[in-house]
Design a protein around this motif. Structure first.
Motif, PDB file in Angstrom:
ATOM      1  N   CYS A  18       0.235   3.597   8.698  1.00 47.21           N
ATOM      2  CA  CYS A  18       1.236   2.663   8.160  1.00 47.21           C
ATOM      3  C   CYS A  18       2.321   2.329   9.191  1.00 47.21           C
ATOM      4  CB  CYS A  18       1.825   3.176   6.848  1.00 47.21           C
ATOM      5  SG  CYS A  18       2.926   4.574   6.969  1.00 47.21           S
TER       6      CYS A  18
ATOM      7  N   CYS B 269       2.725  12.993   4.163  1.00 49.80           N
ATOM      8  CA  CYS B 269       2.514  11.566   4.446  1.00 49.80           C
ATOM      9  C   CYS B 269       3.543  11.057   5.462  1.00 49.80           C
ATOM     10  CB  CYS B 269       2.620  10.749   3.162  1.00 49.80           C
ATOM     11  SG  CYS B 269       1.233  10.963   2.021  1.00 49.80           S
TER      12      CYS B 269
ATOM     13  N   GLY C 292      -5.283  -0.125  -3.027  1.00 47.22           N
ATOM     14  CA  GLY C 292      -6.003  -0.216  -1.761  1.00 47.22           C
ATOM     15  C   GLY C 292      -6.697  -1.559  -1.574  1.00 47.22           C
TER      16      GLY C 292
ATOM     17  N   TYR D 255       0.800   3.781  -3.058  1.00 42.94           N
ATOM     18  CA  TYR D 255       0.145   5.090  -3.031  1.00 42.94           C
ATOM     19  C   TYR D 255       1.140   6.230  -3.254  1.00 42.94           C
ATOM     20  CZ  TYR D 255       1.031   5.943   2.106  1.00 42.94           C
ATOM     21  OH  TYR D 255       1.568   6.163   3.359  1.00 42.94           O
TER      22      TYR D 255
ATOM     23  N   THR E 257      -6.569   3.901   1.858  1.00 41.94           N
ATOM     24  CA  THR E 257      -5.855   4.346   0.649  1.00 41.94           C
ATOM     25  C   THR E 257      -6.828   4.672  -0.477  1.00 41.94           C
ATOM     26  OG1 THR E 257      -3.846   3.104   1.199  1.00 41.94           O
ATOM     27  CG2 THR E 257      -4.195   3.609  -1.126  1.00 41.94           C
TER      28      THR E 257
ATOM     29  N   SER F 267       1.132  -0.056  -9.184  1.00 47.16           N
ATOM     30  CA  SER F 267       0.498   1.266  -9.253  1.00 47.16           C
ATOM     31  C   SER F 267       0.847   1.973 -10.557  1.00 47.16           C
ATOM     32  CB  SER F 267       0.948   2.108  -8.054  1.00 47.16           C
ATOM     33  OG  SER F 267       0.342   3.382  -8.061  1.00 47.16           O
TER      34      SER F 267
ATOM     35  N   PRO G 102      -4.355   6.861   5.802  1.00 50.36           N
ATOM     36  CA  PRO G 102      -3.468   5.752   5.404  1.00 50.36           C
ATOM     37  C   PRO G 102      -2.023   5.962   5.828  1.00 50.36           C
ATOM     38  CG  PRO G 102      -4.146   7.037   3.487  1.00 50.36           C
ATOM     39  CD  PRO G 102      -4.995   7.477   4.633  1.00 50.36           C
TER      40      PRO G 102
ATOM     41  N   MET H  48      -4.742  11.685   2.591  1.00 54.02           N
ATOM     42  CA  MET H  48      -3.683  10.740   2.935  1.00 54.02           C
ATOM     43  C   MET H  48      -3.354  10.705   4.425  1.00 54.02           C
ATOM     44  SD  MET H  48      -3.312   9.398   0.092  1.00 54.02           S
ATOM     45  CE  MET H  48      -2.108   8.212   0.696  1.00 54.02           C
TER      46      MET H  48
ATOM     47  N   ALA I 101       0.818  -1.214   0.000  1.00 57.39           N
ATOM     48  CA  ALA I 101       0.000   0.000   0.000  1.00 57.39           C
ATOM     49  C   ALA I 101       0.850   1.261   0.000  1.00 57.39           C
ATOM     50  CB  ALA I 101      -0.935  -0.002   1.212  1.00 57.39           C
ATOM     51  N   THR I 102       1.864   1.314   0.869  1.00 53.45           N
ATOM     52  CA  THR I 102       2.639   2.549   0.989  1.00 53.45           C
ATOM     53  C   THR I 102       3.456   2.838  -0.268  1.00 53.45           C
ATOM     54  OG1 THR I 102       4.367   1.305   2.159  1.00 53.45           O
ATOM     55  CG2 THR I 102       2.759   2.462   3.494  1.00 53.45           C
TER      56      THR I 102
ATOM     57  N   PHE J 143      -5.187   4.082  -7.146  1.00 61.27           N
ATOM     58  CA  PHE J 143      -5.474   4.049  -5.715  1.00 61.27           C
ATOM     59  C   PHE J 143      -6.410   2.890  -5.371  1.00 61.27           C
ATOM     60  CE2 PHE J 143      -4.024   8.493  -5.753  1.00 61.27           C
ATOM     61  CZ  PHE J 143      -3.333   8.552  -4.559  1.00 61.27           C
TER      62      PHE J 143
END
Length: 407
Positions: free
Chosen positions: A312, A256, A371, A232, A288, A354, A308, A305, A228-229, A367
């Protein structure tokens, strides 16, 4: 919340110095991909595709080398492993600027295999030295130092490479690795459990005794969070580029990072984690999705953001503590090496996935895919850990580690 818990962790013998040395080693390690990238592009005058290939083979080396290093630390302790890794790193970063492309790629594989195990050593020492009731706080502190290193390391590498030269950037990174590695070698943190067999050697633990049901959901949650990190972050840049605001990408990513830091700080002051590790990872993925609806304005994207990014680091702290609790005596280093490999896997998948969706569809789809993929993987792990915990209770077994990873 308990504001004194961090002082209690740092009061443990040698932990404060270990965290400082670990922080410097992390700065160097997280800067490696960008320094390698610029070394290929600026130093060898090749394209970003060629640079990406070098980073990819280095990542494979890291993923393979982590469990091997962990196993060696289980057997021989940290100092011999650090010595071998230091020699390999000094040779690579010292000679790297003069290597042709093919040799640089081969060297990158070896450098990955012998990557300085700063992350693993810190986590192993925390697992061995910190009392169980403070362990999630200790891993939150580890997450905070990791977060700061991600904010400092790559930016410092880019600054040196672009303002001076890529060669200086490579050799400077090697110097930081040497300083951190020698410091860790001198400190020689005890990363092994005291348990030994009758002949004085650490016990041999079969794979089936550590790669068991409870650990697999934790590894799934770890991969889900890094997927995810890393995903995104790519989607943020792609979304702002499409809306003509790509210049604000750095600021959004900084926000973030700051939210992640605050999340770890808050998490570490809690009496106990509010959710199981897989539950936190699932929330990272689900929140996300919000970012896909906010790419038209960088300010809205910053707000989107907050959740999410803020979740994290708590997710990483929770999975790290759970993995250490599930690791049996004699295999803790190996388990934490596999844990690091799970993090590397998520990082390796998230950004390319992504980017592929960005190219094929749109930012909102990037996204969404990231997600849902992250949340789905984490929820599968949560379902598995819940099932195992209930089965243990039904069978009358005592399963505190499973209780930490399931609701």
């Amino acid at each position: 919340m308990r504001t004194g818990t961090y002082r209690q962790v740092l009061a443990q013998p040698g932990i404060a110095l270990l965290m400082l040395l670990g922080f410097f080693s992390k700065i160097a390690v997280v800067a490696i991909p960008v320094v390698m990238n610029l070394a290929v592009v600026f130093g060898l005058h090749r394209g970003f595709g060629a640079a990406g290939l070098v980073i990819a083979v280095w990542t494979v080396g890291v993923a393979v080398g982590g469990p091997i290093q962990g196993r060696m630390m289980d057997r021989y302790g940290a100092r011999p492993v650090l010595a071998v890794c230091l020699v390999g790193q000094l040779l690579f970063w010292g000679l790297g600027p003069s290597m042709p492309y093919g040799l640089l790629m081969a060297g990158a594989v070896v450098s990955g295999l012998l990557n300085l195990p700063g992350f693993s050593i810190v986590r192993l020492r925390l697992a061995v030295a910190v009392p169980e009731e403070l362990r999630h706080t200790a891993f939150a502190l580890d997450a905070m130092t990791s977060n700061i290193s991600y904010m400092v390391g790559p930016a410092l590498g880019v600054t040196i490479a672009t303002s001076i030269s890529s060669n200086v950037s490579m050799r400077g990174l090697g110097l930081v690795v040497a300083i951190a590695g020698v410091g860790l070698w001198l400190l020689n943190p005890q990363v092994r459990d005291a348990t030994k067999t009758a002949d004085g050697k650490p016990p041999k633990v079969p794979v089936r005794d550590w790669l068991r049901g409870g650990l697999i959901p934790v590894l799934a949650a770890t991969t889900a969070t890094t997927l995810a990190t890393s995903g995104y972050e790519t989607a943020i840049v792609g979304g702002l580029r499409e809306s003509g605001q790509v210049a604000w990408s750095g600021l959004v990513l900084t926000v973030c990072g700051f939210c992640s830091l605050l999340g770890a700080l808050t998490f570490g002051m809690l009496k106990k984690p509010p959710l199981p590790a897989a539950g936190l990872a699932a929330l990272v993925g689900l929140t996300t999705l919000i970012g896909g609806f906010a790419t038209s304005d960088w300010r809205l994207l910053c707000l989107a953001m907050v959740l999410p990014a803020g979740l994290c680091s708590p997710s990483f702290a929770s999975t790290g503590a759970a993995a250490s609790a599930l690791a049996p005596a004699g295999a803790r280093g190996l388990v934490m090496g596999v844990y690091s490999a799970a993090m590397t896997l998520g990082n390796s998948v998230g950004a390319p996935l992504s980017g592929a969706v960005l190219d094929a569809r749109s930012p909102i789809w990037a996204f969404t895919v990231i997600g849902l993929a992250s949340a789905g993987l984490a929820l599968l792990g949560l379902a598995r850990s819940t099932y195992l915990a209930r089965s243990a209770v039904r069978d009358g077994e005592v399963a505190p580690a499973l209780a930490d990873t399931a609701a």
